[in-house]
Design a protein around this motif. Structure first.
Motif, PDB file in Angstrom:
ATOM      1  N   TRP A 246       0.837  -1.203   0.000  1.00 48.51           N
ATOM      2  CA  TRP A 246       0.000   0.000   0.000  1.00 48.51           C
ATOM      3  C   TRP A 246       0.871   1.252   0.000  1.00 48.51           C
ATOM      4  O   TRP A 246       0.598   2.193  -0.746  1.00 48.51           O
ATOM      5  CB  TRP A 246      -0.920  -0.013   1.220  1.00 48.51           C
ATOM      6  N   ARG A 247       1.923   1.260   0.813  1.00 46.22           N
ATOM      7  CA  ARG A 247       2.792   2.440   0.873  1.00 46.22           C
ATOM      8  C   ARG A 247       3.521   2.647  -0.446  1.00 46.22           C
ATOM      9  O   ARG A 247       3.745   3.793  -0.859  1.00 46.22           O
ATOM     10  CB  ARG A 247       3.814   2.270   2.007  1.00 46.22           C
ATOM     11  N   VAL A 248       3.888   1.556  -1.125  1.00 43.14           N
ATOM     12  CA  VAL A 248       4.536   1.665  -2.438  1.00 43.14           C
ATOM     13  C   VAL A 248       3.617   2.372  -3.419  1.00 43.14           C
ATOM     14  O   VAL A 248       4.008   3.340  -4.091  1.00 43.14           O
ATOM     15  CB  VAL A 248       4.921   0.272  -2.971  1.00 43.14           C
ATOM     16  N   PHE A 249       2.370   1.915  -3.521  1.00 46.01           N
ATOM     17  CA  PHE A 249       1.422   2.531  -4.446  1.00 46.01           C
ATOM     18  C   PHE A 249       1.100   3.971  -4.030  1.00 46.01           C
ATOM     19  O   PHE A 249       0.986   4.869  -4.877  1.00 46.01           O
ATOM     20  CB  PHE A 249       0.129   1.714  -4.504  1.00 46.01           C
ATOM     21  N   ASP A 250       0.943   4.202  -2.733  1.00 48.91           N
ATOM     22  CA  ASP A 250       0.607   5.543  -2.265  1.00 48.91           C
ATOM     23  C   ASP A 250       1.705   6.538  -2.631  1.00 48.91           C
ATOM     24  O   ASP A 250       1.422   7.662  -3.056  1.00 48.91           O
ATOM     25  CB  ASP A 250       0.400   5.507  -0.750  1.00 48.91           C
TER      26      ASP A 250
END
Length: 243
Positions: free
Chosen positions: A203-207
């Motif tokens: 999730w943090r990668v995409f965010d």
């Protein structure tokens, strides 16, 4: 020797920078000079190490870093055995790991050298030209924590926190954009817990891709990345939408 106050630090630093290693300060015995240097702010050390070749050699050696560790983190012991695949390294490496644990990775207020070493290892691996698969990096981190006595659940939690801390502290440049795209496009690896990849990290990668690096996308790449995000997360945040 008492720790100097802020004004004393400034005066001492000015003396060191004007001494050039051959005046009164430069003539001090090495162990006293190390005690002085270890008390100066660490963000000044690079500049101080340029004063003379002798001083530069002290920063390349072990004694100064061991002294700095003993002063800043007196409870940080020197274990004789360091199990697991991630090396502990030199005193300078230990200083960096302790600093990371104190300042970059949330650990409930405790200084955990192992967390710092793992952060340094992961950051170095992600900055390589050929980045190993994230499943291998994650597995290595899990093995390191388990070898040092952490439970599988705690190892997974710490690994996730370290992944996120490293991602958040990478430079915002084209290399990081390509790395995040690579991590986002990796397939799902069906591995047992705790070796399974954390969705919190993904999730943090995409965010980060859709916020900090939105302008780096062309239209086709953006829609491909968004499709990948939608296949993993529903619903996706509105802040991810709109290229």
């Amino acid at each position: 020797m008492e720790t100097p106050n802020t004004c004393s630090f400034c005066s001492l630093f000015d003396s060191l920078m004007t001494d050039r290693g051959d005046g009164p300060i430069g003539s001090l015995p090495e162990h006293l000079l190390v005690e002085i240097l270890a008390r100066l702010p660490t963000h000044e050390w690079v500049q101080i190490s340029c004063v003379s070749k002798h001083w530069a050699s002290m920063f390349r050696g072990e004694y100064l870093w061991q002294t700095a560790i003993a002063r800043k983190w007196p409870s940080a012991g020197f274990r004789k055995r360091w199990p697991g695949p991630i090396p502990r390294g030199s005193a300078r490496r230990r200083f960096q790991a302790l600093y990371v644990s104190e300042n970059l990775v949330p650990s409930g207020g405790e200084i955990d050298e192992l967390v710092g070493h793992t952060y340094l290892y992961l950051k170095e691996q992600l900055e390589r030209v050929a980045v190993p698969p994230s499943s291998i990096l994650h597995g290595t981190i899990i093995d390191q924590f388990i070898a040092c006595g952490r439970t599988g659940e705690k190892a997974h939690e710490l690994a996730s926190n370290i992944w996120i801390a490293v991602i958040d502290n990478l430079e915002e440049n084209q290399q990081t954009f390509m790395l995040l795209k690579h991590l986002a496009q990796e397939g799902d690896f069906f591995l047992p817990f705790p070796y399974s990849r954390s969705y919190k990290v993904l999730w943090r990668v995409f965010d980060k891709l859709f916020t900090d690096f939105r302008d780096c996308f062309n239209g086709a790449d953006y829609h491909e990345a968004l499709a990948g995000a939608k296949s993993r997360f529903q619903p996706v945040p509105s802040s991810w939408l709109g290229h």
